[in-house]
Scaffold this motif. Structure first.
Motif, PDB file in Angstrom:
ATOM      1  N   ARG A 161      72.492 -51.531  22.661  1.00 23.40           N
ATOM      2  CA  ARG A 161      72.599 -50.126  22.229  1.00 23.40           C
ATOM      3  C   ARG A 161      74.012 -49.805  21.759  1.00 23.40           C
ATOM      4  NH1 ARG A 161      68.737 -47.610  26.931  1.00 23.40           N
ATOM      5  NH2 ARG A 161      66.837 -47.622  25.674  1.00 23.40           N
ATOM      6  N   GLN A 162      75.019 -50.278  22.496  1.00 18.84           N
ATOM      7  CA  GLN A 162      76.417 -50.057  22.119  1.00 18.84           C
ATOM      8  C   GLN A 162      76.717 -50.730  20.778  1.00 18.84           C
ATOM      9  OE1 GLN A 162      78.711 -48.361  24.359  1.00 18.84           O
ATOM     10  NE2 GLN A 162      79.936 -48.216  22.494  1.00 18.84           N
ATOM     11  N   LEU A 163      76.238 -51.954  20.609  1.00 22.70           N
ATOM     12  CA  LEU A 163      76.420 -52.692  19.357  1.00 22.70           C
ATOM     13  C   LEU A 163      75.896 -51.880  18.172  1.00 22.70           C
ATOM     14  CD1 LEU A 163      76.812 -55.531  17.810  1.00 22.70           C
ATOM     15  CD2 LEU A 163      74.385 -55.851  18.325  1.00 22.70           C
ATOM     16  N   CYS A 164      74.679 -51.370  18.282  1.00 22.36           N
ATOM     17  CA  CYS A 164      74.083 -50.604  17.183  1.00 22.36           C
ATOM     18  C   CYS A 164      74.823 -49.299  16.931  1.00 22.36           C
ATOM     19  CB  CYS A 164      72.610 -50.338  17.468  1.00 22.36           C
ATOM     20  SG  CYS A 164      71.603 -51.837  17.348  1.00 22.36           S
ATOM     21  N   ARG A 165      75.245 -48.652  18.005  1.00 25.18           N
ATOM     22  CA  ARG A 165      75.992 -47.402  17.868  1.00 25.18           C
ATOM     23  C   ARG A 165      77.330 -47.655  17.173  1.00 25.18           C
ATOM     24  NH1 ARG A 165      74.551 -45.662  22.682  1.00 25.18           N
ATOM     25  NH2 ARG A 165      76.200 -46.762  23.750  1.00 25.18           N
ATOM     26  N   ASP A 166      78.057 -48.672  17.653  1.00 25.05           N
ATOM     27  CA  ASP A 166      79.397 -48.924  17.129  1.00 25.05           C
ATOM     28  C   ASP A 166      79.398 -49.427  15.690  1.00 25.05           C
ATOM     29  OD1 ASP A 166      80.354 -48.161  19.595  1.00 25.05           O
ATOM     30  OD2 ASP A 166      80.982 -50.173  20.209  1.00 25.05           O
TER      31      ASP A 166
END
Length: 189
Positions: A161-166
């Motif tokens: 989720r963090q990867l996609c957000r960032d």
């Protein structure tokens, strides 16, 4: 029960996805390393609820294994996995080899801070860099609308989720409930 299409190359994967997009169909992806169990199949079912087409990747990612871990002992049972995916209704199975995912000269790694700190990396320091790198590649290759991950690997779910957000990756990450054996233990390969 129709057999899913098997794509071994990025170009074959993209060609099929392009055809589905022309038809206006949504795509959901379930990234796996194979050795599928009922937990994985529940992810496929959830993917089919989210989109008209389900893509499952089967790739034993060497970047997730530390030098002290035995990559060669990870179970590989493609024929059985394909049967299970046919029964579950998956439409396409992406089965790239290592050279397809990490060609000669490959030099990029993605490192996600925040949720990748502590716990798993305390014992496997390069694990989440390997996960983030391969997941980013899979999302860029397949361009799914949704990706389904089990909540069993909650830290991994948070990292993705963090990867996609960032990185502004246009993929909705969906967490799926943990499937357990009769004795209550979470299913695992």
């Amino acid at each position: 029960m129709s057999r899913p299409i098997v794509a071994e190359t990025v170009s074959a994967l993209r060609a099929q996805i392009r055809d589905w997009r022309r038809e206006g169909l949504g795509i959901a992806m379930v990234p796996t390393m194979g050795a599928l169990h009922d937990g994985h199949i529940s992810l496929v079912r959830m993917a089919l609820e989210k989109a008209e087409r389900c893509v499952v990747s089967i790739f034993v990612n060497p970047a997730q294994f530390a030098p002290t871990e035995d990559l060669d002992k990870y179970p590989r049972q493609l024929a059985r996995d394909l049967e299970r995916l046919a029964e579950a209704g998956a439409h396409l199975v992406f089965t790239p080899g290592v050279a397809e995912m990490y060609p000669a000269g490959f030099a990029t790694r993605i490192s996600v801070g925040g949720p990748s700190s502590g716990l798993e990396p305390d014992f496997r320091p390069s694990f989440f860099d390997g996960v983030a790198t391969v997941v980013a590649k899979l999302f860029l290759q397949a361009a799914p609308d949704y990706a389904i991950f089990g909540e069993k690997d909650y830290q991994q779910l948070c990292v993705v989720r963090q990867l996609c957000r960032d990185l502004d990756l246009p993929v909705a990450i969906v967490g799926a409930p943990t499937v357990r054996d009769a004795d209550g233990l979470a299913m695992s390969s």
